[in-house]
Design an enzyme around this catalytic site. Sequence first.
Site, PDB file in Angstrom:
ATOM      1  N   HIS A  60       0.966  -1.282  -0.043  1.00  0.00           N
ATOM      2  CA  HIS A  60      -0.003   0.120   0.113  1.00  0.00           C
ATOM      3  C   HIS A  60       0.846   1.286   0.127  1.00  0.00           C
ATOM      4  CE1 HIS A  60      -3.052   3.005   1.833  1.00  0.00           C
ATOM      5  NE2 HIS A  60      -3.771   2.170   1.409  1.00  0.00           N
TER       6      HIS A  60
ATOM      7  N   ASP B  46       2.959  -4.693   8.121  1.00  0.00           N
ATOM      8  CA  ASP B  46       1.683  -3.710   7.874  1.00  0.00           C
ATOM      9  C   ASP B  46       0.705  -4.745   8.084  1.00  0.00           C
ATOM     10  OD1 ASP B  46      -0.383  -2.442   7.158  1.00  0.00           O
ATOM     11  OD2 ASP B  46       0.187  -1.771   5.031  1.00  0.00           O
TER      12      ASP B  46
ATOM     13  N   GLN C 187      -4.627  -5.033   7.086  1.00  0.00           N
ATOM     14  CA  GLN C 187      -5.398  -5.790   6.469  1.00  0.00           C
ATOM     15  C   GLN C 187      -5.470  -7.117   7.161  1.00  0.00           C
ATOM     16  OE1 GLN C 187      -7.733  -4.911   4.524  1.00  0.00           O
ATOM     17  NE2 GLN C 187      -7.100  -3.292   3.740  1.00  0.00           N
TER      18      GLN C 187
ATOM     19  N   LYS D 201     -10.494  -0.120  10.369  1.00  0.00           N
ATOM     20  CA  LYS D 201     -10.590  -1.487   9.527  1.00  0.00           C
ATOM     21  C   LYS D 201     -11.167  -2.501  10.309  1.00  0.00           C
ATOM     22  CE  LYS D 201      -7.322  -0.118   6.172  1.00  0.00           C
ATOM     23  NZ  LYS D 201      -7.650   0.441   4.739  1.00  0.00           N
TER      24      LYS D 201
ATOM     25  N   CYS E 267      -4.588   2.442  -3.768  1.00  0.00           N
ATOM     26  CA  CYS E 267      -3.465   2.897  -3.060  1.00  0.00           C
ATOM     27  C   CYS E 267      -2.255   1.938  -3.295  1.00  0.00           C
ATOM     28  CB  CYS E 267      -3.513   3.233  -1.661  1.00  0.00           C
ATOM     29  SG  CYS E 267      -4.724   4.335  -1.175  1.00  0.00           S
TER      30      CYS E 267
HETATM   31  C1  PLP Z   1      -2.379  -2.775   3.414  1.00  0.00           C
HETATM   32  C2  PLP Z   1      -2.575  -1.422   3.710  1.00  0.00           C
HETATM   33  N1  PLP Z   1      -1.662  -0.671   4.398  1.00  0.00           N
HETATM   34  C3  PLP Z   1      -2.065   0.527   4.920  1.00  0.00           C
HETATM   35  C4  PLP Z   1      -2.963   1.254   5.021  1.00  0.00           C
HETATM   36  C5  PLP Z   1      -3.490   2.488   5.369  1.00  0.00           C
HETATM   37  O1  PLP Z   1      -4.274   2.586   6.673  1.00  0.00           O
HETATM   38  P1  PLP Z   1      -4.696   3.980   7.110  1.00  0.00           P
HETATM   39  O2  PLP Z   1      -5.280   4.679   5.866  1.00  0.00           O
HETATM   40  O3  PLP Z   1      -5.763   3.825   8.143  1.00  0.00           O
HETATM   41  O4  PLP Z   1      -3.749   4.840   7.537  1.00  0.00           O
HETATM   42  C6  PLP Z   1      -4.162   0.469   4.232  1.00  0.00           C
HETATM   43  C7  PLP Z   1      -5.584   0.913   4.278  1.00  0.00           C
HETATM   44  O5  PLP Z   1      -5.898   1.791   3.500  1.00  0.00           O
HETATM   45  C8  PLP Z   1      -3.933  -0.953   3.888  1.00  0.00           C
HETATM   46  O6  PLP Z   1      -4.913  -1.648   3.278  1.00  0.00           O
END
Ligand code: PLP
Lengths: 430, 430, 128, 128
Positions: free
Chosen positions: B129, B206, B209, B232, B376
């Site tokens: 991401h 990370d 998910q 999430k 993203c």
């Molecule tokens: C794999 C992953 N990493 C990071 C993020 C970023 O999370 P956040 O937008 O809550 O900071 C997301 C979600 O958008 C994600 O799916």
Amino acid sequence: MVPLTDFLLDASLRDDFPLLAQDVHPGQPLVFLDNAASSQRPRQVIDAIVHCYEHDYANVHRGIHVLSERSTDAYELARRKTQAFLAAEHAHEVIFTAGTTAGINTVARSWGDANVHAGDELLLTPMEHHSNLVPWFQLAERTGAVIRHMPMSDDGVLQLDRLDEVLTERTKLVAFTAVSNTLGTINPVEALCRRARAVGAVSLVDAAQSAPHLTTNVQQMGCDFLVFSGHKLCGPSGVGVLYGRETLLETMPPFLGGGSMINRVYDDRFTPADLPAKFEAGTPPIAGAIGLGAALDYLTAIGLERIAAHEHTLVERAWSGLSQIAGIRLLGPAPGGSDDPCRAGLVSFVLDRPHAHDIAQLLDRRGIAVRAGHHCTQPLHDRMGIAASTRASFYLYNTPAEVDLLIAALGEVRERFRPTGRRRRGRIDA
Amino acid sequence: MVPLTDFLLDASLRDDFPLLAQDVHPGQPLVFLDNAASSQRPRQVIDAIVHCYEHDYANVHRGIHVLSERSTDAYELARRKTQAFLAAEHAHEVIFTAGTTAGINTVARSWGDANVHAGDELLLTPMEHHSNLVPWFQLAERTGAVIRHMPMSDDGVLQLDRLDEVLTERTKLVAFTAVSNTLGTINPVEALCRRARAVGAVSLVDAAQSAPHLTTNVQQMGCDFLVFSGHKLCGPSGVGVLYGRETLLETMPPFLGGGSMINRVYDDRFTPADLPAKFEAGTPPIAGAIGLGAALDYLTAIGLERIAAHEHTLVERAWSGLSQIAGIRLLGPAPGGSDDPCRAGLVSFVLDRPHAHDIAQLLDRRGIAVRAGHHCTQPLHDRMGIAASTRASFYLYNTPAEVDLLIAALGEVRERFRPTGRRRRGRIDA
Amino acid sequence: MPSEEEIYQEHILDHYEDPFHNGPLLDATHAHHDKNPLCGDVVRIALKLDPAGKIEDCAFEGDGCVISQASASMLLEALCGKTVDEVKAFTAEDMLKLYGPRLTPNRQKCCLLSWRVIQQAVYSPVER
Amino acid sequence: MPSEEEIYQEHILDHYEDPFHNGPLLDATHAHHDKNPLCGDVVRIALKLDPAGKIEDCAFEGDGCVISQASASMLLEALCGKTVDEVKAFTAEDMLKLYGPRLTPNRQKCCLLSWRVIQQAVYSPVER
Ligand SMILES: Cc1ncc(COP(=O)(O)O)c(C=O)c1O
Ligand SMILES: Cc1ncc(COP(=O)(O)O)c(C=O)c1O
């Protein structure tokens, strides 16, 4: 213009705040005087958050479905409400952050790292909150810049006539609080921003303690940056605002990296998004921003001027009552002490005995919530030669009767700890 | 162990989620399949937030009055709940942040700036991401470090047997997602962390998910850092968690400066506080953390294993149904395609026509919320040679009937945009 | 105010107003000081240990809340004349029990300040 | 689905399947391309302007959603043969009206992509 004193809001607005109607100890109704640390929320704000979660919630931006559109609309409406609240020229000058502290750090890292060099000076005041000190100390350490402090009188008023001693062409930044969270001083924001601009320095106004109580107009102030927190003005915790002038924000590099703040991401580089997304990396505090918008609506409907007048009435009453207590030292400028009103709706004090923490504990037993400690202004406390103080801070829902309870309770506390020639007897249980 | 397929949670738990019971268009009940972007909240979480604001709210720490003590206790209880959820050794290894993005940036700035130098390598995967890319690109730019990518098969599985090609003594960091938000790949977290440690690299997982769906055990994973977001996993927006190993967090310099993260502040320098306060500058997301604690309770009571099994049933059904649609390309590894289950409860796809955004729009008209775009993960989309994809992502409250609706609707959409030898007639209103 | 939870019991106020051995200790062999950063409480404890490790004399100086100062007085009163081993065996629990009234975690820090200081003081010979 | 709000009306699908002048324009004098970063829509518009500033010929190439591609076709159909001044006078409002169905802000960006591109194209002579 609402007259500064003898104006009181109708106490019926207390009914809007569900939390206020409780006894914190059996038979001891809550008297909440810790508003400078964080305020309470009216039902309208709680309802806005609940409505978001129960009806409209989805992640914002880019979502092509009804819920995402509703959330995006509500989130962007909150931005426009904030723009109006600040009288900012553009909605994209409003960046939602996690709070005042996050906003200041963003400026220090983004604008600061790009513009501040060894030998440059960062001008602060002796009354800053740690959140408006530490990020600049860190910036100074990274860059070799020098920290300077404005001259201040003993009763806690900045000495503008001596500003030339510290404000020079070497000054790159003037960062100061609009209202001191310890002294209650209201600083001359417009004059300071004007003086900063005159030497080519950038100005940052810490409005954490002013935005909840006084009208904010960034264009009239002439500031470059302004920050505040939602939780201090009837809004949710976890959300705040960084206002920045468009031209500055546009030239600044992004700070936090992640989703939303990008235009295009390649294998090992990226190009940043336009304002405001550029400074809003990741999923933003969606419900928080929406709740903040509801809080601004609530305050604006009552009127910031009326809120300030109400609080001024309370603080005058508190000041005159507290100053009768033997052994007390009241901090900051007296309300009405000069032509120019520079006293916000809070009062901090020190008793010869007991210690601030004991005072808070004993007041709590009487249902009165105050704050005791250094209030995140250790350098100011050092300068005043005290380790801690006790602070009562008022908001729109406080009443003169609550002020009187504080004064009476404090009299009792002081009486209780007056030296009475006691002799230690060894342990009672011995 | 719950069997991976043919297990379904009782659909009555949908009653816990007030938002789900609505028609988004007249006669079109909501089918919410955008959970990977952000989930919905059960009443239990909303109630926890409301209860905080209506009964217990005050700023945390240092407050010597009942409300501040109640809020502090609830906030610290949320930390211990998170510690248990992650199976972390110490509660102070749990740092509350604004979200996953904030957590990764904290590590990149604090650990990264202190430990990464020119020529060092930062090893990522092709499926990250943007939030787990951009902070490392920025770090590389600040330090002169080099970005590297792990080898990945065409169906989106990391090739551990080729890891030696990129994982060397020059590798300072291995940062990867536990579950791909686009491909649905479940990555071998333990193996990757072990391999990272073997070359002396630090690992960051990370878990944005994975934490909502799969059991997390940081000690078993052997990771150094792990991040996730509240929104999430049924929690509030505006709060997240950074887990860090004690020894690492202790040696890292502070990142954001402000209240709470200090021990002592002088005129132009400061000493930092102990963990976890050191990394929690300013007023934290108090209600957010408390709501997150309630979300973890909710998920744990149901059981992450059961949630994962439920979702696996849904994704198998979706995969087999969708793959019948002519002109569809399903992304990522097939569920059940190998002995090792590496497919999480989401599925992304591309139709030959129309474009992902049109699909989302047409599904929305049928009440079905999906996400369309690059999610993203632009570099991943580039690699797959597509500009955008459509993603349906499931959570504990989704049902097989909803999956069937998606499949049927998508068949209709594809039919609608099938080339039919149309001829342009000029404008209808002409 | 429920009297059983009364933090400021009479004997505590006695210690606050008339503390045990409050002041400097000129012939101290061991000493340590620390503070409670949240409150600004400060306590310095000086000990005179005899060769056998017994506390021959002791004294404290400090500034801060009633709890921190009264507890320092109570601690020294209890441990004066005891051995270093007895000091080490004296736990945080013991300190809270010695103090008496139940305290919230916030205020326990105040109460335990002098206990932390004395535990360190026995390892901190005064340099001359 | 309320038909008055139907985004994908028949005439739009017609343009999508059978676009006006879709392909390269070999003797173009002016050209520009841009994309919609959120969607990945891409549109390139090529114009052949005569000395008087009239669009003698034009064509577009692109990839993306129905709205972005159909709207490009509709735009060129409407402006082919018009003058540069008429292009400049053609507002974003006009474009949305030409498209027809009401769009949410998100999708308006798709619809306005080709409009943004042509507004820039008239200032962008092709270098040879
Ligand atoms: C794999 C992953 N990493 C990071 C993020 C970023 O999370 P956040 O937008 O809550 O900071 C997301 C979600 O958008 C994600 O799916
Ligand atoms: C003057 C001032 N500045 C900054 C802050 C920090 O605000 P926050 O903790 O919401 O980031 C506060 C409040 O604590 C404050 O009073």
